[in-house]
Write a protein that holds these residues in place. Structure first.
Motif, PDB file in Angstrom:
ATOM      1  N   SER A 282      47.031  39.587  32.724  1.00  0.00           N
ATOM      2  CA  SER A 282      46.711  41.008  32.584  1.00  0.00           C
ATOM      3  C   SER A 282      45.267  41.228  32.146  1.00  0.00           C
ATOM      4  O   SER A 282      44.740  42.342  32.269  1.00  0.00           O
ATOM      5  CB  SER A 282      47.654  41.674  31.581  1.00  0.00           C
ATOM      6  OG  SER A 282      47.388  41.260  30.250  1.00  0.00           O
ATOM      7  N   LEU A 283      44.615  40.166  31.646  1.00  0.00           N
ATOM      8  CA  LEU A 283      43.216  40.268  31.234  1.00  0.00           C
ATOM      9  C   LEU A 283      42.249  40.114  32.408  1.00  0.00           C
ATOM     10  O   LEU A 283      41.048  40.359  32.264  1.00  0.00           O
ATOM     11  CB  LEU A 283      42.899  39.192  30.192  1.00  0.00           C
ATOM     12  CG  LEU A 283      43.675  39.254  28.870  1.00  0.00           C
ATOM     13  CD1 LEU A 283      43.328  38.044  28.004  1.00  0.00           C
ATOM     14  CD2 LEU A 283      43.382  40.550  28.131  1.00  0.00           C
ATOM     15  N   ILE A 284      42.759  39.708  33.564  1.00  0.00           N
ATOM     16  CA  ILE A 284      41.873  39.398  34.687  1.00  0.00           C
ATOM     17  C   ILE A 284      41.085  40.608  35.179  1.00  0.00           C
ATOM     18  O   ILE A 284      39.876  40.497  35.428  1.00  0.00           O
ATOM     19  CB  ILE A 284      42.659  38.721  35.826  1.00  0.00           C
ATOM     20  CG1 ILE A 284      43.052  37.296  35.395  1.00  0.00           C
ATOM     21  CG2 ILE A 284      41.840  38.680  37.125  1.00  0.00           C
ATOM     22  CD1 ILE A 284      43.899  36.545  36.414  1.00  0.00           C
ATOM     23  N   GLN A 369      40.515  41.548  45.743  1.00  0.00           N
ATOM     24  CA  GLN A 369      40.357  40.179  46.238  1.00  0.00           C
ATOM     25  C   GLN A 369      39.946  39.217  45.123  1.00  0.00           C
ATOM     26  O   GLN A 369      40.446  38.092  45.043  1.00  0.00           O
ATOM     27  CB  GLN A 369      39.321  40.157  47.359  1.00  0.00           C
ATOM     28  CG  GLN A 369      39.784  40.834  48.629  1.00  0.00           C
ATOM     29  CD  GLN A 369      38.740  40.753  49.722  1.00  0.00           C
ATOM     30  OE1 GLN A 369      38.713  39.804  50.509  1.00  0.00           O
ATOM     31  NE2 GLN A 369      37.866  41.734  49.767  1.00  0.00           N
ATOM     32  N   ALA A 370      39.044  39.655  44.249  1.00  0.00           N
ATOM     33  CA  ALA A 370      38.634  38.795  43.136  1.00  0.00           C
ATOM     34  C   ALA A 370      39.797  38.538  42.185  1.00  0.00           C
ATOM     35  O   ALA A 370      39.975  37.413  41.702  1.00  0.00           O
ATOM     36  CB  ALA A 370      37.470  39.438  42.382  1.00  0.00           C
ATOM     37  N   LEU A 374      41.382  34.795  41.433  1.00  0.00           N
ATOM     38  CA  LEU A 374      41.486  34.198  40.102  1.00  0.00           C
ATOM     39  C   LEU A 374      42.936  33.883  39.742  1.00  0.00           C
ATOM     40  O   LEU A 374      43.225  32.839  39.132  1.00  0.00           O
ATOM     41  CB  LEU A 374      40.862  35.114  39.057  1.00  0.00           C
ATOM     42  CG  LEU A 374      39.340  35.107  38.985  1.00  0.00           C
ATOM     43  CD1 LEU A 374      38.854  36.021  37.862  1.00  0.00           C
ATOM     44  CD2 LEU A 374      38.792  33.688  38.766  1.00  0.00           C
ATOM     45  N   GLU A 375      43.848  34.761  40.088  1.00  0.00           N
ATOM     46  CA  GLU A 375      45.259  34.481  39.805  1.00  0.00           C
ATOM     47  C   GLU A 375      45.704  33.205  40.499  1.00  0.00           C
ATOM     48  O   GLU A 375      46.394  32.359  39.896  1.00  0.00           O
ATOM     49  CB  GLU A 375      46.125  35.664  40.247  1.00  0.00           C
ATOM     50  CG  GLU A 375      45.996  36.895  39.371  1.00  0.00           C
ATOM     51  CD  GLU A 375      46.719  38.106  39.925  1.00  0.00           C
ATOM     52  OE1 GLU A 375      46.727  39.143  39.240  1.00  0.00           O
ATOM     53  OE2 GLU A 375      47.271  38.018  41.053  1.00  0.00           O
ATOM     54  N   GLU A 376      45.326  33.048  41.754  1.00  0.00           N
ATOM     55  CA  GLU A 376      45.763  31.868  42.508  1.00  0.00           C
ATOM     56  C   GLU A 376      45.071  30.598  42.028  1.00  0.00           C
ATOM     57  O   GLU A 376      45.695  29.532  41.969  1.00  0.00           O
ATOM     58  CB  GLU A 376      45.525  32.094  44.002  1.00  0.00           C
ATOM     59  CG  GLU A 376      46.383  33.198  44.607  1.00  0.00           C
ATOM     60  CD  GLU A 376      47.871  32.903  44.511  1.00  0.00           C
ATOM     61  OE1 GLU A 376      48.265  31.723  44.651  1.00  0.00           O
ATOM     62  OE2 GLU A 376      48.652  33.851  44.275  1.00  0.00           O
ATOM     63  N   PRO A 382      44.029  25.529  35.400  1.00  0.00           N
ATOM     64  CA  PRO A 382      43.556  26.310  34.258  1.00  0.00           C
ATOM     65  C   PRO A 382      42.205  25.833  33.730  1.00  0.00           C
ATOM     66  O   PRO A 382      41.571  26.524  32.936  1.00  0.00           O
ATOM     67  CB  PRO A 382      44.656  26.107  33.211  1.00  0.00           C
ATOM     68  CG  PRO A 382      45.302  24.810  33.586  1.00  0.00           C
ATOM     69  CD  PRO A 382      45.216  24.728  35.082  1.00  0.00           C
ATOM     70  N   ASP A 383      41.769  24.664  34.185  1.00  0.00           N
ATOM     71  CA  ASP A 383      40.488  24.110  33.740  1.00  0.00           C
ATOM     72  C   ASP A 383      39.669  23.664  34.941  1.00  0.00           C
ATOM     73  O   ASP A 383      40.199  23.077  35.892  1.00  0.00           O
ATOM     74  CB  ASP A 383      40.696  22.912  32.811  1.00  0.00           C
ATOM     75  CG  ASP A 383      41.345  23.306  31.504  1.00  0.00           C
ATOM     76  OD1 ASP A 383      40.754  24.115  30.766  1.00  0.00           O
ATOM     77  OD2 ASP A 383      42.459  22.816  31.223  1.00  0.00           O
TER      78      ASP A 383
END
Length: 409
Positions: A282-284, A369-370, A374-376, A382-383
């Motif tokens: 949700s912070l994305i 799209q961004a 990022l979600e995918e 995660p790193d």
């Protein structure tokens, strides 16, 4: 000598100070323009470049005000320095390079084809395009935010919108890159047909739509009626459809590609904030806004000055070229406390999508799209850490960012 050092030098013997120097065609400056832009904000808020003859505004208050002031700062001769200075004739249909009243009619037309129904259908397709790019790389130790994702996800999405077959998208993408590429230290040569050349690659698809309509943006443009200033209505000409379509392809691809690249870079450089996003998607959206503020994909907007104006006690004459540096405004400490710190929790409105009548029509599409990208990516890795030794920057007439951005995961 580093750009920031070149921007300000001092003759120790004679104590002669040299003011800041900004050259948008100098790749060293373009790679890291922020020290130069800070000098402009502090010491030359109205800057004059004698080499090319342009002026520049760099403070948030000035850029924010003048981006909306289309009566004085006009787009009809182009919105990049080299196009305005070249004097090339701007064809109708390039909404970025238009002023009212024709701009308003054309924007209304494009707004009518970017419908909520079509936008709602795009997100699952954008996610599918992203997954198709990333799934083959899940067991790899490296991937490239641009070559493997950022260069193709926007093209696939725009291609779906327009109805361009996937097998043709690679050539169109490469043609866009070639048209926009700059040479270091030189004012770009602008060919008379550069503004229509992108559309010419799409001719066969547009011609097909006249006899074979489909549920896509290209068909909507072929069938669209334009309301003229006198109230009459007409269909778009074939040339206008070509120009519109080429504009959507160019604008929709480049900026989103650079946004995805900057997101990959900045979240590598700030691992604590990246891990926050990995645990809370949700912070994305707010993180994307901070990426846009911190590294504007399109950081400089050129305008033609329509009448004499007074700024900082000086007259900027009618006919001058004015650069409105929104990338600098986004880092103005007068507007954003600790402006050079990347903070995904920051509040405040950036200027990366412009302001006023030229606010980016594709802003919602780029943000979506961004976010999906990022979600995918974060779902799988995660790193990550950027390999700066192998990364390469892009240098184009309208955007800045990464041409390649390999990361280890």
């Amino acid at each position: 000598m580093a750009p920031s050092e070149r921007a300000y030098s001092r003759d120790v013997t004679n104590r002669v100070e040299v003011g800041p120097y900004y050259d948008p065609f100098d790749f060293d400056i373009d790679d890291d323009p922020y020290p130069v832009w800070k000098r402009l904000r502090d010491d030359a808020p109205l800057y004059r470049n004698d080499k090319y003859g342009f002026y520049a505004l760099s403070r948030y208050s000035d850029v924010n005000r003048e981006l909306a002031n289309w009566e004085v700062y006009r787009s009809g001769k182009g919105t990049t320095t080299e196009i305005i200075l070249s004097g090339v004739e701007v064809p109708p249909g390039i909404i970025l390079f238009e002023d009212p009243p024709i701009h308003d009619f054309h924007r209304r037309l494009l707004s009518g084809v970017f419908t909520p129904r079509r936008m709602a259908a795009i997100e699952p397709l954008a996610r599918e395009f992203c997954r198709r790019a990333l799934e083959p790389l899940e067991s790899a130790e490296t991937f490239d935010f641009i070559a493997d994702l950022g260069a193709w996800m926007p093209m696939r999405t725009i291609g779906y919108l327009l109805g361009i077959p996937e097998e043709s998208q690679v050539a169109i993408r490469r043609n866009t890159d070639r048209l926009l590429e700059l040479r270091d230290g030189e004012l770009a040569d602008v060919a008379d047909d550069i503004l229509t050349r992108q559309g010419s690659m799409l001719e066969e698809f547009i011609d097909w739509r006249y006899d074979h309509p489909s549920d896509d943006l290209m068909t909507d443009l072929v069938n669209a009626e334009l309301e003229e200033p006198d109230g009459s209505r007409r269909r778009l000409t074939r040339g206008e459809v070509l120009t519109y379509t080429g504009t959507v392809v160019g604008a929709g691809n480049e900026t989103t590609t650079r946004l995805i690249g900057f997101a990959g870079q900045l979240l590598s450089d700030h691992p604590d904030q990246r891990r926050e996003l990995a645990t809370d998607f949700s912070l994305i959206p707010a993180a994307i806004e901070e990426v846009l503020r911190y590294e504007a994909p399109s950081p400089v907007q050129a305008r033609y000055v329509a009448r004499d104006v007074e700024l900082y006690g000086r007259t900027v004459a009618e006919g001058s070229v004015m650069l409105l540096i929104n990338g600098s405004a986004n880092r103005d400490e007068r507007q954003f406390p600790d402006a050079d710190r990347f903070d995904i929790h920051r509040q405040g409105a950036h200027l990366s999508f412009g302001r006023g009548i030229h606010f980016c029509l594709g802003a919602a599409l780029a943000r979506m799209q961004a976010r999906v990208a990022l979600e995918e990516v974060l779902s799988r890795w995660p790193d990550w850490e950027v390999d700066y030794g192998a990364a390469r920057r892009a240098h184009t007439s309208s955007v800045r960012g990464w041409a390649t951005l390999p990361v280890s995961v």
